[in-house]
Design a protein around this motif. Structure first.
Motif, PDB file in Angstrom:
ATOM      1  N   GLU A  71      14.444   8.330  -0.473  1.00 24.21           N
ATOM      2  CA  GLU A  71      14.882   9.766  -0.825  1.00 24.21           C
ATOM      3  C   GLU A  71      14.664  10.825   0.140  1.00 24.21           C
ATOM      4  OE1 GLU A  71      13.757  12.076  -4.631  1.00 24.21           O
ATOM      5  OE2 GLU A  71      14.287  10.110  -5.098  1.00 24.21           O
ATOM      6  N   LEU A  72      13.234  10.505   1.026  1.00 25.38           N
ATOM      7  CA  LEU A  72      13.042  11.395   2.073  1.00 25.38           C
ATOM      8  C   LEU A  72      13.854  11.112   3.299  1.00 25.38           C
ATOM      9  CD1 LEU A  72      10.559  12.862   3.439  1.00 25.38           C
ATOM     10  CD2 LEU A  72       9.947  10.761   4.187  1.00 25.38           C
ATOM     11  N   ASN A  73      14.288   9.812   3.590  1.00 25.06           N
ATOM     12  CA  ASN A  73      15.354   9.787   4.674  1.00 25.06           C
ATOM     13  C   ASN A  73      16.346  10.588   4.332  1.00 25.06           C
ATOM     14  OD1 ASN A  73      13.405   8.278   5.731  1.00 25.06           O
ATOM     15  ND2 ASN A  73      14.320   6.300   5.437  1.00 25.06           N
ATOM     16  N   PRO A 110      16.489   7.559  10.108  1.00 24.44           N
ATOM     17  CA  PRO A 110      15.392   6.646  10.071  1.00 24.44           C
ATOM     18  C   PRO A 110      15.978   5.320   9.421  1.00 24.44           C
ATOM     19  CG  PRO A 110      15.091   8.805   8.785  1.00 24.44           C
ATOM     20  CD  PRO A 110      16.742   8.782   9.131  1.00 24.44           C
ATOM     21  N   PRO A 111      15.130   4.293   9.792  1.00 28.91           N
ATOM     22  CA  PRO A 111      15.552   2.989   9.634  1.00 28.91           C
ATOM     23  C   PRO A 111      15.617   2.574   8.001  1.00 28.91           C
ATOM     24  CG  PRO A 111      13.382   3.043  10.483  1.00 28.91           C
ATOM     25  CD  PRO A 111      13.653   4.194  10.655  1.00 28.91           C
ATOM     26  N   PRO A 112      16.497   1.903   7.466  1.00 26.01           N
ATOM     27  CA  PRO A 112      16.847   1.740   5.930  1.00 26.01           C
ATOM     28  C   PRO A 112      15.286   1.234   5.554  1.00 26.01           C
ATOM     29  CG  PRO A 112      18.152   0.343   7.229  1.00 26.01           C
ATOM     30  CD  PRO A 112      17.499   1.238   8.168  1.00 26.01           C
ATOM     31  N   THR A 113      15.135   1.443   4.190  1.00 26.98           N
ATOM     32  CA  THR A 113      13.885   1.017   3.437  1.00 26.98           C
ATOM     33  C   THR A 113      14.176   0.685   2.142  1.00 26.98           C
ATOM     34  OG1 THR A 113      11.706   1.627   2.562  1.00 26.98           O
ATOM     35  CG2 THR A 113      13.134   3.436   3.203  1.00 26.98           C
ATOM     36  N   ASN A 114      13.482   0.009   1.496  1.00 31.56           N
ATOM     37  CA  ASN A 114      13.935  -0.215   0.228  1.00 31.56           C
ATOM     38  C   ASN A 114      13.016   0.389  -0.960  1.00 31.56           C
ATOM     39  OD1 ASN A 114      11.611  -2.135   0.414  1.00 31.56           O
ATOM     40  ND2 ASN A 114      13.090  -3.892   0.646  1.00 31.56           N
ATOM     41  N   ILE A 115      12.145   1.115  -0.250  1.00 32.31           N
ATOM     42  CA  ILE A 115      11.367   2.114  -1.298  1.00 32.31           C
ATOM     43  C   ILE A 115      11.952   3.173  -1.773  1.00 32.31           C
ATOM     44  CG2 ILE A 115       9.042   3.336  -1.199  1.00 32.31           C
ATOM     45  CD1 ILE A 115       7.874   0.902   0.409  1.00 32.31           C
ATOM     46  N   ASN A 152      -9.123  -3.735  -3.039  1.00 26.76           N
ATOM     47  CA  ASN A 152      -8.861  -2.491  -1.691  1.00 26.76           C
ATOM     48  C   ASN A 152      -8.157  -2.904  -0.768  1.00 26.76           C
ATOM     49  OD1 ASN A 152      -9.860   0.236  -2.037  1.00 26.76           O
ATOM     50  ND2 ASN A 152     -11.352  -0.558  -3.197  1.00 26.76           N
ATOM     51  N   LEU A 153      -8.678  -4.068  -0.024  1.00 27.57           N
ATOM     52  CA  LEU A 153      -8.189  -4.526   1.205  1.00 27.57           C
ATOM     53  C   LEU A 153      -6.658  -4.773   1.173  1.00 27.57           C
ATOM     54  CD1 LEU A 153     -11.137  -6.970   2.313  1.00 27.57           C
ATOM     55  CD2 LEU A 153     -10.457  -4.770   3.219  1.00 27.57           C
ATOM     56  N   VAL A 154      -6.399  -5.576   0.019  1.00 23.01           N
ATOM     57  CA  VAL A 154      -4.914  -5.786  -0.238  1.00 23.01           C
ATOM     58  C   VAL A 154      -4.161  -4.704   0.004  1.00 23.01           C
ATOM     59  CG1 VAL A 154      -3.241  -6.849  -1.639  1.00 23.01           C
ATOM     60  CG2 VAL A 154      -5.099  -8.173  -1.153  1.00 23.01           C
ATOM     61  N   ASN A 155      -4.535  -3.565  -1.195  1.00 18.53           N
ATOM     62  CA  ASN A 155      -3.904  -2.376  -1.074  1.00 18.53           C
ATOM     63  C   ASN A 155      -3.668  -1.704   0.223  1.00 18.53           C
ATOM     64  OD1 ASN A 155      -2.905  -0.789  -3.070  1.00 18.53           O
ATOM     65  ND2 ASN A 155      -4.391   0.629  -3.112  1.00 18.53           N
ATOM     66  N   ARG A 156      -4.793  -1.728   1.060  1.00 18.96           N
ATOM     67  CA  ARG A 156      -4.693  -1.080   2.252  1.00 18.96           C
ATOM     68  C   ARG A 156      -3.781  -1.512   2.983  1.00 18.96           C
ATOM     69  NH1 ARG A 156      -9.922   1.599   4.818  1.00 18.96           N
ATOM     70  NH2 ARG A 156      -9.657   2.486   2.904  1.00 18.96           N
ATOM     71  N   TYR A 157      -3.698  -2.934   3.117  1.00 23.88           N
ATOM     72  CA  TYR A 157      -2.777  -3.624   4.114  1.00 23.88           C
ATOM     73  C   TYR A 157      -1.642  -3.313   3.603  1.00 23.88           C
ATOM     74  CZ  TYR A 157      -0.506  -7.742   6.200  1.00 23.88           C
ATOM     75  OH  TYR A 157       0.230  -8.286   6.787  1.00 23.88           O
ATOM     76  N   TRP A 158      -1.180  -3.497   2.283  1.00 16.54           N
ATOM     77  CA  TRP A 158       0.258  -3.580   2.032  1.00 16.54           C
ATOM     78  C   TRP A 158       0.494  -1.842   2.063  1.00 16.54           C
ATOM     79  CZ3 TRP A 158       3.772  -6.776   2.033  1.00 16.54           C
ATOM     80  CH2 TRP A 158       3.457  -8.002   1.988  1.00 16.54           C
ATOM     81  N   SER A 159      -0.365  -1.057   1.728  1.00 18.38           N
ATOM     82  CA  SER A 159       0.198   0.475   1.757  1.00 18.38           C
ATOM     83  C   SER A 159       0.409   0.568   3.047  1.00 18.38           C
ATOM     84  CB  SER A 159      -1.156   1.482   1.466  1.00 18.38           C
ATOM     85  OG  SER A 159      -1.427   1.378   0.128  1.00 18.38           O
ATOM     86  N   LEU A 160      -0.176   0.367   4.166  1.00 19.96           N
ATOM     87  CA  LEU A 160      -0.078   0.396   5.588  1.00 19.96           C
ATOM     88  C   LEU A 160       1.399  -0.234   5.899  1.00 19.96           C
ATOM     89  CD1 LEU A 160      -3.027  -0.336   7.838  1.00 19.96           C
ATOM     90  CD2 LEU A 160      -1.949   1.788   7.375  1.00 19.96           C
ATOM     91  N   ARG A 161       1.799  -1.236   5.517  1.00 22.83           N
ATOM     92  CA  ARG A 161       2.876  -1.591   5.673  1.00 22.83           C
ATOM     93  C   ARG A 161       3.989  -0.730   4.682  1.00 22.83           C
ATOM     94  NH1 ARG A 161       3.769  -8.143   6.235  1.00 22.83           N
ATOM     95  NH2 ARG A 161       6.055  -6.917   6.519  1.00 22.83           N
ATOM     96  N   ALA A 162       3.639  -0.617   3.497  1.00 23.13           N
ATOM     97  CA  ALA A 162       4.757   0.083   2.685  1.00 23.13           C
ATOM     98  C   ALA A 162       4.962   1.477   3.250  1.00 23.13           C
ATOM     99  CB  ALA A 162       4.016   0.169   1.118  1.00 23.13           C
ATOM    100  N   TRP A 163       3.954   2.093   4.067  1.00 24.51           N
ATOM    101  CA  TRP A 163       4.204   3.638   4.446  1.00 24.51           C
ATOM    102  C   TRP A 163       4.817   3.528   5.617  1.00 24.51           C
ATOM    103  CZ3 TRP A 163       3.491   8.276   2.207  1.00 24.51           C
ATOM    104  CH2 TRP A 163       2.802   8.334   0.991  1.00 24.51           C
ATOM    105  N   GLN A 164       5.188   2.287   6.395  1.00 17.56           N
ATOM    106  CA  GLN A 164       5.802   2.157   7.648  1.00 17.56           C
ATOM    107  C   GLN A 164       6.989   3.073   7.715  1.00 17.56           C
ATOM    108  OE1 GLN A 164       3.489   0.850   9.565  1.00 17.56           O
ATOM    109  NE2 GLN A 164       4.772   1.950  11.277  1.00 17.56           N
ATOM    110  N   PRO A 165       7.965   2.972   6.651  1.00 22.25           N
ATOM    111  CA  PRO A 165       9.090   3.821   6.799  1.00 22.25           C
ATOM    112  C   PRO A 165       8.891   5.272   6.975  1.00 22.25           C
ATOM    113  CG  PRO A 165       9.193   2.313   4.991  1.00 22.25           C
ATOM    114  CD  PRO A 165       7.714   2.191   5.641  1.00 22.25           C
ATOM    115  N   PHE A 166       7.809   5.853   6.440  1.00 25.79           N
ATOM    116  CA  PHE A 166       7.209   7.174   6.437  1.00 25.79           C
ATOM    117  C   PHE A 166       6.796   7.591   7.749  1.00 25.79           C
ATOM    118  CE2 PHE A 166       3.888  10.285   6.053  1.00 25.79           C
ATOM    119  CZ  PHE A 166       4.547  11.076   5.476  1.00 25.79           C
ATOM    120  N   TYR A 167       5.894   6.625   8.498  1.00 23.55           N
ATOM    121  CA  TYR A 167       5.747   7.233   9.736  1.00 23.55           C
ATOM    122  C   TYR A 167       6.614   6.852  10.787  1.00 23.55           C
ATOM    123  CZ  TYR A 167       0.709   6.627   7.919  1.00 23.55           C
ATOM    124  OH  TYR A 167      -0.368   6.747   7.116  1.00 23.55           O
TER     125      TYR A 167
END
Lengths: 225, 423
Positions: free
Chosen positions: B196-198, B186-191, B152-167
């Motif tokens: 697609e969103l950008n 928006p800044p480039p992302t590899n997700i 859970n913790l790892v997920n939360r931490y990485w999710s926050l980072r992974a969602w950064q481009p979205f924010y």
């Protein structure tokens, strides 16, 4: 006096022609670039009115050609382009005046008169109407040979009336003449009343006839009849 | 609720459920295996016990051999004897040493000892195995809980980072304005999803901007095209005015046409001006002396000032601004024009220019609308003449371009419009 009107909008050209012919000018019309070049090259005119946007070319090129051929005609640009650029460029290449559309025919008439006056007499320039005389170069006014002191606005108003005598001048055209291009942004025309009232008072007081007539709410007329 | 919290909640509940079910299955499976093991041991003990019992002179009803409790009771007759009878059960027996009831696995069977049928119960303490099961289950559960927490913790931490481009993209969308005229980048992302969103955002804003521009262009072109017919109407009316011998009704009609045409013409040129300002077409910037411009403008407006018998007081410092000359002229024209137009007869005007701001003050009737709203288009104070209500909107628009701040206040009979130049 011959005037060439270069204007692609026939209805507007005919209005100008009609107004100027009533002033006693001889008018010719050119509706496009080629006609403009042909007519301005073939005849001598005292004054040429040039629209900038013409079918087939630019009015600026007409002016350049005229200047190259050392034409003596006075040139007034009449342009719908409300841009400073056109105005500056037009004046740079040698046109004498610039008038933005939509303009008042009475204003155009006054400009043409002023232009022709500047070109014809190189010394004393006097406008006479009955007992009123105006020395344009010295900006002096006399009534019955007695000097009359006017404010700047009153003086300009008098000149405008004298250029358009026996004409009904709308309040709008007077307001624009007095306060410049952007007077139309000011919405209210009330300010002209007091200037007209003062001018009339001063003229009558100095012994001139009461020539300024109000024309049923539309405007004013300067006439001895 | 944030997406992360929402998914996290589902995660948590489903893992707790799986945990409980898994823990239960694990527990019972372990118990089952251990029971089978114990049962086998008990069955295996049968021959040895028979041998030992056979050697005894008298068989006691209850006795203990190495922690196993043995109960032997003679069967009433041979008929009751069933050599195939075997039964297992869980029971609680009193531990003599501890004085407490403890869990036992009980194996009951029939046996012939020295020719007599007996019913024998062999009970083996299952305390040790219970403890073993408990230890194993708890240990495993503990490990699983730790795993869950860590995931859970790892997920939360990485999710926050992974969602950064979205924010970041959201942040850009919030800050999007038409004025800048630039699509979002928006800044480039590899997700892939965010790519697609950008991409979609970029396409959408590009299209929106194009549409916006063409609409603006249309407004400008329309205004421009309207000028020609207006010029024709105005010139024809002017000619009509000249004809003698008209009756009053005709004159009235002509005058009304003239007024309407003028109003339309003013409206049109104001709208055209606004459209051009918005389209950023006034870009001929140069350094202009505000002092000179104000003096020129006051000179130009002199006919209006003297007509109203207004007194003008100026306090002009040498301030220069980098502006487009047309816009500077329009700005001052509207400011000073307003001060004249909305003044009272014999009123006063004050123009104060210094390095921080330009203040235009004038006497006038009290405001009956909120001052700030005067900057809106077509907003005018009630009862005030045939004003278009575009003057201050144009002022605001020009000030916006150059980052000037506008403020309108009314106090003690004075209207005050302040323009702060900013840095």
């Amino acid at each position: 006096m011959k005037i060439l009107i270069i204007e692609d909008e026939p209805a507007l050209a005919s209005s100008i022609e009609q107004y100027l012919e009533q002033e006693g000018y001889l008018c010719e019309l050119a509706y496009n670039f080629d006609e403009a070049m042909a007519k301005s090259g073939a005849h001598e005119y005292d004054c040429i009115l040039v629209d900038i946007t013409l079918p087939g070319g630019s009015g600026l090129d007409v002016i350049r050609t005229l200047k190259k051929e050392h034409s003596k005609a006075g040139i007034i640009i009449i342009s719908a382009k409300h841009s400073l650029d056109d105005k500056i460029r037009g004046l740079e290449i040698g046109s004498d005046d610039y008038l933005a559309k939509p303009f008042h025919l009475s204003e155009l008439n006054a400009r043409i008169k002023a232009l022709l006056r500047r070109r014809q007499f190189n010394g004393e320039q006097r406008i006479v109407f009955q007992e009123i005389s105006v020395w344009v170069d010295k900006q002096e006014v006399q009534v019955n040979e007695q000097p009359l002191s006017l404010t700047r606005s009153e003086y300009r108003l008098l000149l405008y009336f004298l250029a358009n005598r026996n004409r009904v001048l709308s309040k709008e055209s007077i307001a624009e003449h007095l306060a410049g291009d952007q007077a139309d942004m000011l919405d209210s025309l009330d300010f002209i009343y007091s200037h007209i009232k003062n001018l009339r008072k001063k003229l009558v007081h100095a012994g001139s006839g009461d020539y300024i007539q109000a024309v049923y709410g539309m405007g004013y007329k300067f006439s001895s009849q | 609720m944030k997406l992360l919290q929402a998914t996290g909640r589902y995660y948590l509940w489903s893992s707790v459920l799986i945990f409980l079910i898994g823990g239960g299955i694990f527990f019972f499976a372990l118990r089952y295996v251990i029971d089978i093991e114990t049962d086998e041991r008990l069955i295996d003990a049968k021959p040895t016990l028979k041998y030992q019992l056979s050697a005894m002179e008298r068989i006691p009803s209850v006795f203990i051999i190495s922690d196993d409790v043995i109960e032997a009771s003679p069967l009433p007759g041979i008929n009751a004897y069933d050599s195939a009878y075997e039964a297992f059960s869980d029971t609680m027996l009193l531990d003599a040493v501890e004085g407490e009831f403890e869990p036992f696995r009980k194996f009951t069977y029939h046996e012939m000892i020295n020719g007599r049928p007996y019913r024998i119960s062999l009970s083996h303490s299952s305390l040790d195995s219970e403890a073993l099961v408990a230890t194993i289950v708890l240990t495993v559960l503990g490990i699983l809980a730790l795993l869950l927490l860590a995931v859970n913790l790892v997920n939360r931490y990485w999710s926050l980072r992974a969602w950064q481009p979205f924010y970041q993209a959201i942040h850009q969308v919030k800050g999007f304005t038409f004025d800048k005229g630039k699509p979002l980048a928006p800044p480039p992302t590899n997700i892939e999803e965010f790519q697609e969103l950008n991409h979609a955002l970029e396409l959408m804003t590009t299209k929106v901007l194009t549409d916006y521009r063409s609409l603006k262009q249309f407004t400008e072109n329309a205004s421009h095209e309207i000028q020609t017919p207006l010029a024709i109407i105005k010139s024809k009316v002017e000619l009509l005015m000249q004809w003698e011998e008209r009756d009053e009704k005709e004159l009235q009609a002509i005058q009304q046409i003239q007024q309407a045409a003028s109003r339309l013409s003013r409206l049109n040129s104001s709208l055209l001006l606004l459209a051009r300002i918005e389209n950023r077409q006034y870009t001929d910037i140069r350094e202009l002396s505000m002092k000179t411009l104000i003096e020129e403008k006051l000179g130009q407006l002199e006919p209006l000032i003297s007509a109203g018998n207004l007194t003008v007081r100026t306090e002009l410092a040498n301030v220069s601004k980098i502006m487009d000359p047309t816009l500077a002229e329009v700005l001052l024209n509207n400011l000073l024009g307003n001060a004249i137009k909305h003044n009272i007869p014999e009123g006063r005007i004050e123009v104060i220019l210094h390095s921080e701001q330009l203040t235009v003050r004038n006497t006038g009737a009290p405001l009956n609308v909120p001052p700030g709203s005067l900057f809106e288009r077509f907003r005018k104070g009630a009862g005030s003449n045939p004003s278009l209500g575009l003057g201050l909107a144009i002022v605001r628009e020009i000030c916006d371009i150059y980052g000037f701040k506008t403020e309108y206040t009314y106090a003690n009979g004075w209207h005050e419009l302040r323009i702060s130049w900013g840095e």
